[in-house]
Design an enzyme around this catalytic site. Structure first.
Site, mmCIF file in Angstrom:
data_model
loop_
_atom_site.group_PDB
_atom_site.id
_atom_site.type_symbol
_atom_site.label_atom_id
_atom_site.label_comp_id
_atom_site.label_asym_id
_atom_site.label_seq_id
_atom_site.Cartn_x
_atom_site.Cartn_y
_atom_site.Cartn_z
ATOM 1 N N LYS A 1 2.299 -4.000 6.677
ATOM 2 C CA LYS A 1 2.710 -4.010 5.259
ATOM 3 C C LYS A 1 4.228 -3.840 5.155
ATOM 4 C CE LYS A 1 -1.283 -4.597 3.302
ATOM 5 N NZ LYS A 1 -1.575 -5.905 2.715
ATOM 6 N N TYR B 1 -1.662 -1.042 10.774
ATOM 7 C CA TYR B 1 -1.908 -1.643 9.459
ATOM 8 C C TYR B 1 -0.700 -1.396 8.542
ATOM 9 C CZ TYR B 1 -3.566 -1.838 4.625
ATOM 10 O OH TYR B 1 -3.678 -2.088 3.274
ATOM 11 N N SER C 1 0.839 -1.200 0.000
ATOM 12 C CA SER C 1 0.000 0.000 0.000
ATOM 13 C C SER C 1 0.872 1.248 0.000
ATOM 14 C CB SER C 1 -0.858 -0.025 1.273
ATOM 15 O OG SER C 1 -1.418 1.233 1.521
HETATM 16 P P1 NAD Z 1 -10.853 -7.312 1.187
HETATM 17 O O1 NAD Z 1 -11.055 -7.341 2.653
HETATM 18 O O2 NAD Z 1 -12.029 -7.038 0.323
HETATM 19 O O3 NAD Z 1 -10.180 -8.679 0.699
HETATM 20 C C1 NAD Z 1 -9.306 -9.423 1.510
HETATM 21 C C2 NAD Z 1 -9.731 -10.876 1.411
HETATM 22 O O4 NAD Z 1 -8.848 -11.665 2.231
HETATM 23 C C3 NAD Z 1 -11.156 -11.123 1.935
HETATM 24 O O5 NAD Z 1 -11.849 -11.922 1.008
HETATM 25 C C4 NAD Z 1 -10.929 -11.875 3.258
HETATM 26 O O6 NAD Z 1 -11.983 -12.766 3.542
HETATM 27 C C5 NAD Z 1 -9.614 -12.587 2.988
HETATM 28 N N1 NAD Z 1 -8.839 -12.897 4.197
HETATM 29 C C6 NAD Z 1 -8.521 -12.070 5.223
HETATM 30 N N2 NAD Z 1 -7.770 -12.720 6.126
HETATM 31 C C7 NAD Z 1 -7.595 -13.980 5.655
HETATM 32 C C8 NAD Z 1 -6.920 -15.129 6.140
HETATM 33 N N3 NAD Z 1 -6.281 -15.101 7.317
HETATM 34 N N4 NAD Z 1 -6.942 -16.259 5.404
HETATM 35 C C9 NAD Z 1 -7.603 -16.304 4.218
HETATM 36 N N5 NAD Z 1 -8.277 -15.246 3.711
HETATM 37 C C10 NAD Z 1 -8.255 -14.102 4.426
HETATM 38 O O7 NAD Z 1 -9.683 -6.255 0.886
HETATM 39 P P2 NAD Z 1 -9.192 -5.659 -0.493
HETATM 40 O O8 NAD Z 1 -9.589 -4.232 -0.532
HETATM 41 O O9 NAD Z 1 -9.567 -6.540 -1.592
HETATM 42 O O10 NAD Z 1 -7.619 -5.689 -0.243
HETATM 43 C C11 NAD Z 1 -6.805 -6.748 -0.719
HETATM 44 C C12 NAD Z 1 -5.377 -6.507 -0.268
HETATM 45 O O11 NAD Z 1 -4.925 -5.258 -0.769
HETATM 46 C C13 NAD Z 1 -5.194 -6.439 1.243
HETATM 47 O O12 NAD Z 1 -3.979 -7.069 1.572
HETATM 48 C C14 NAD Z 1 -5.127 -4.962 1.517
HETATM 49 O O13 NAD Z 1 -4.382 -4.671 2.675
HETATM 50 C C15 NAD Z 1 -4.431 -4.452 0.277
HETATM 51 N N6 NAD Z 1 -4.720 -3.049 -0.017
HETATM 52 C C16 NAD Z 1 -6.010 -2.645 -0.142
HETATM 53 C C17 NAD Z 1 -6.284 -1.305 -0.398
HETATM 54 C C18 NAD Z 1 -7.713 -0.818 -0.534
HETATM 55 O O14 NAD Z 1 -7.922 0.379 -0.483
HETATM 56 N N7 NAD Z 1 -8.701 -1.659 -0.696
HETATM 57 C C19 NAD Z 1 -5.233 -0.392 -0.538
HETATM 58 C C20 NAD Z 1 -3.920 -0.853 -0.421
HETATM 59 C C21 NAD Z 1 -3.679 -2.193 -0.166
HETATM 60 C C1 UD1 Z 2 -7.135 4.970 3.912
HETATM 61 C C2 UD1 Z 2 -6.152 4.550 4.975
HETATM 62 C C3 UD1 Z 2 -4.901 4.035 4.307
HETATM 63 C C4 UD1 Z 2 -5.234 2.873 3.386
HETATM 64 C C5 UD1 Z 2 -6.293 3.338 2.376
HETATM 65 C C6 UD1 Z 2 -6.755 2.184 1.555
HETATM 66 C C7 UD1 Z 2 -6.641 5.950 6.927
HETATM 67 C C8 UD1 Z 2 -6.159 7.055 7.797
HETATM 68 N N1 UD1 Z 2 -5.871 5.684 5.852
HETATM 69 O O1 UD1 Z 2 -6.518 5.938 3.105
HETATM 70 O O2 UD1 Z 2 -3.952 3.596 5.279
HETATM 71 O O3 UD1 Z 2 -4.085 2.421 2.688
HETATM 72 O O4 UD1 Z 2 -7.425 3.863 3.084
HETATM 73 O O5 UD1 Z 2 -7.728 2.592 0.652
HETATM 74 O O6 UD1 Z 2 -7.650 5.327 7.187
HETATM 75 N N2 UD1 Z 2 -12.831 11.190 3.479
HETATM 76 C C9 UD1 Z 2 -13.876 12.018 3.835
HETATM 77 N N3 UD1 Z 2 -14.993 11.452 4.364
HETATM 78 C C10 UD1 Z 2 -15.139 10.102 4.550
HETATM 79 C C11 UD1 Z 2 -14.071 9.257 4.167
HETATM 80 C C12 UD1 Z 2 -12.914 9.824 3.647
HETATM 81 O O7 UD1 Z 2 -13.776 13.231 3.700
HETATM 82 O O8 UD1 Z 2 -16.186 9.653 5.051
HETATM 83 C C13 UD1 Z 2 -11.617 11.781 2.859
HETATM 84 C C14 UD1 Z 2 -10.339 11.519 3.629
HETATM 85 O O9 UD1 Z 2 -10.116 12.510 4.588
HETATM 86 C C15 UD1 Z 2 -9.287 11.499 2.508
HETATM 87 C C16 UD1 Z 2 -10.073 10.950 1.293
HETATM 88 O O10 UD1 Z 2 -11.450 11.152 1.593
HETATM 89 O O11 UD1 Z 2 -8.894 12.816 2.202
HETATM 90 C C17 UD1 Z 2 -9.823 9.490 1.036
HETATM 91 O O12 UD1 Z 2 -10.072 8.759 2.235
HETATM 92 P P1 UD1 Z 2 -10.080 7.165 2.269
HETATM 93 O O13 UD1 Z 2 -10.922 6.640 1.170
HETATM 94 O O14 UD1 Z 2 -10.433 6.753 3.669
HETATM 95 O O15 UD1 Z 2 -8.587 6.744 1.928
HETATM 96 P P2 UD1 Z 2 -7.217 7.231 2.584
HETATM 97 O O16 UD1 Z 2 -7.437 8.125 3.733
HETATM 98 O O17 UD1 Z 2 -6.361 7.734 1.495
#
Ligand code: NAD
Ligand code: UD1
Length: 338
Positions: A151, A147, A123
């Site tokens: 990572k 979190y 991330s």
């Molecule tokens: P998500 O929660 O939708 O998907 C994660 C999946 O992993 C789920 O299906 C959950 O059931 C499964 N899971 C969790 N723990 C597990 C375990 N111990 N064993 C087997 N399965 C398990 O999340 P996502 O948004 O799809 O994110 C996927 C990956 O990307 C994560 O590692 C997350 O940290 C990373 N990531 C997500 C974002 C974001 O904004 N969504 C941003 C940066 C990184």
């Molecule tokens: C958040 C996480 C970040 C993670 C990422 C994954 C926090 C502090 N950071 O990032 O670690 O990797 O999600 O997607 O949680 N906002 C509003 N109102 C809301 C929600 C968000 O104004 O109800 C604003 C936030 O202040 C920010 C932007 O929208 O400026 C995006 O927020 P969000 O979607 O939560 O993502 P990040 O904060 O970038």
């Protein structure tokens, strides 16, 4: 065969569609702690191909090893993990257990099964407070919450592993802010409880599930004062994984690569685009800054273009239109009637 941990989740399900469409065989391994079985059914419906789905936990050594062996995997895409920043601060051990210990168990199983190609979901949070923008991959790494620390620990574990055995091929993909949904409206983000992230919250306001959006601060040094992020369409992100695998399969190494659009948009940009795409009003109230939030950051996305030949193709209008299609076709997520 590609073994996809967390393949039922938001990003993993979109990656499975793109892998299947690119002709790869797929085995999903997921404990469904934050996802629904239905998502895996819909992935197969969209792709018009079947995949194997195994219910299991990456911390369960026996289950993991037997699924990995049975799949005859050539590579692992590792999405499984927990991702809620607030929860990680309240329950750090749960995050170290799932994200760090879970990944350690996965790597041990890969060693036992002689699978040495891995794509890992990292991330942009590993960059911490920006020293310079856009974030380049060689920016100093740090974590501002548990979190993010999980990572960072895993990234370090992967670099150490590769140093000890250079025959590994490891792609650490640092995602910026994934949003949007598949254009079919069949799969998308289905947060449990109150969404923490901006786009699912905006979508639930537009569909009438929530009264208004809280805009967390309008006094940042950004053009309109609201927070700026690099939003990336989840389908572009998923395609980035297919391209990363194509790159890794013929090369040894351990590389970290940003997957972002390379430009920033404010909260108000997102609200206005969403209103235009949905034809619905998104009422909002400006509140104080959210603790731990950064004002603005976005990616330097040039390394992914150079190495993988990948760049984003879907802009804000597609991100919002596809989120809206998913939200309006599935107002209560996978659990509701379509
Ligand atoms: P998500 O929660 O939708 O998907 C994660 C999946 O992993 C789920 O299906 C959950 O059931 C499964 N899971 C969790 N723990 C597990 C375990 N111990 N064993 C087997 N399965 C398990 O999340 P996502 O948004 O799809 O994110 C996927 C990956 O990307 C994560 O590692 C997350 O940290 C990373 N990531 C997500 C974002 C974001 O904004 N969504 C941003 C940066 C990184
Ligand atoms: C958040 C996480 C970040 C993670 C990422 C994954 C926090 C502090 N950071 O990032 O670690 O990797 O999600 O997607 O949680 N906002 C509003 N109102 C809301 C929600 C968000 O104004 O109800 C604003 C936030 O202040 C920010 C932007 O929208 O400026 C995006 O927020 P969000 O979607 O939560 O993502 P990040 O904060 O970038």
């Amino acid at each position: 065969m590609i073994f996809v941990t967390g393949g039922a989740g938001y990003i993993g399900s979109h990656a499975c569609v793109e892998l299947l469409m690119a002709g790869h065989d797929v085995t999903v391994f997921d404990n469904f702690s934050n996802s629904q079985w239905e998502a895996t059914e819909r992935v197969q419906r969209i792709a018009g191909r079947t995949m194997t789905v195994v219910r299991g936990d990456i911390r369960d050594v026996q289950a993991l090893q037997s699924a990995l062996r049975a799949s005859k995997a050539e590579a692992v895409m590792h999405f499984a993990g927990l991702k809620a920043v607030g929860e990680s601060e309240a329950e750090p051990l749960k995050y170290y257990d799932n994200n760090v210990l879970g990944t350690l168990r996965l790597l041990e199983a890969m060693v036992a099964c002689d699978v040495k190609t891995l794509v890992f979901s990292s991330s942009a949070t590993v960059y911490g407070i920006p020293e310079s923008l856009p974030y380049r991959e060689d920016h100093r790494l740090s974590a501002t919450n548990t979190y993010g620390m999980t990572k960072l620990v895993v990234e370090n574990m992967l670099r150490d592993l590769h140093r000890s055995d250079p025959s590994w091929s490891i792609g650490i993909l640092r995602y910026f802010n994934p949003v949007g949904a598949h254009s079919s409206g069949l799969i998308g983000e289905d947060p449990q409880g109150t969404p923490n992230n901006l786009m699912p919250y905006v979508a639930q306001v537009a569909v009438g599930r929530r009264e208004f959006l809280n805009v967390w601060g309008n006094d940042y040094p950004t053009p309109d004062g609201t927070g700026v992020r690099d939003y990336i369409h989840v389908v572009d992100l998923a395609i980035g994984h297919v391209k990363a695998f194509d790159y890794l399969k013929t090369r040894e190494g351990c590389i970290a690569v940003n997957l972002g659009a390379g430009s920033g948009h404010s909260v108000m940009d997102m609200v206005r685009s969403f209103e235009a795409a949905s034809g619905r009003a998104v009422p909002f109230k400006v509140g104080p800054r959210r603790a731990g939030d950064l004002g603005a950051y976005w990616a330097d996305a040039s390394l992914a273009a150079e190495l993988f030949g990948w760049r984003v193709e879907r802009g804000l209008d597609r991100m919002c239109a596809d989120t809206w299609r998913w939200q309006s076709m599935n107002p209560d997520g996978y659990k509701g009637e379509q």
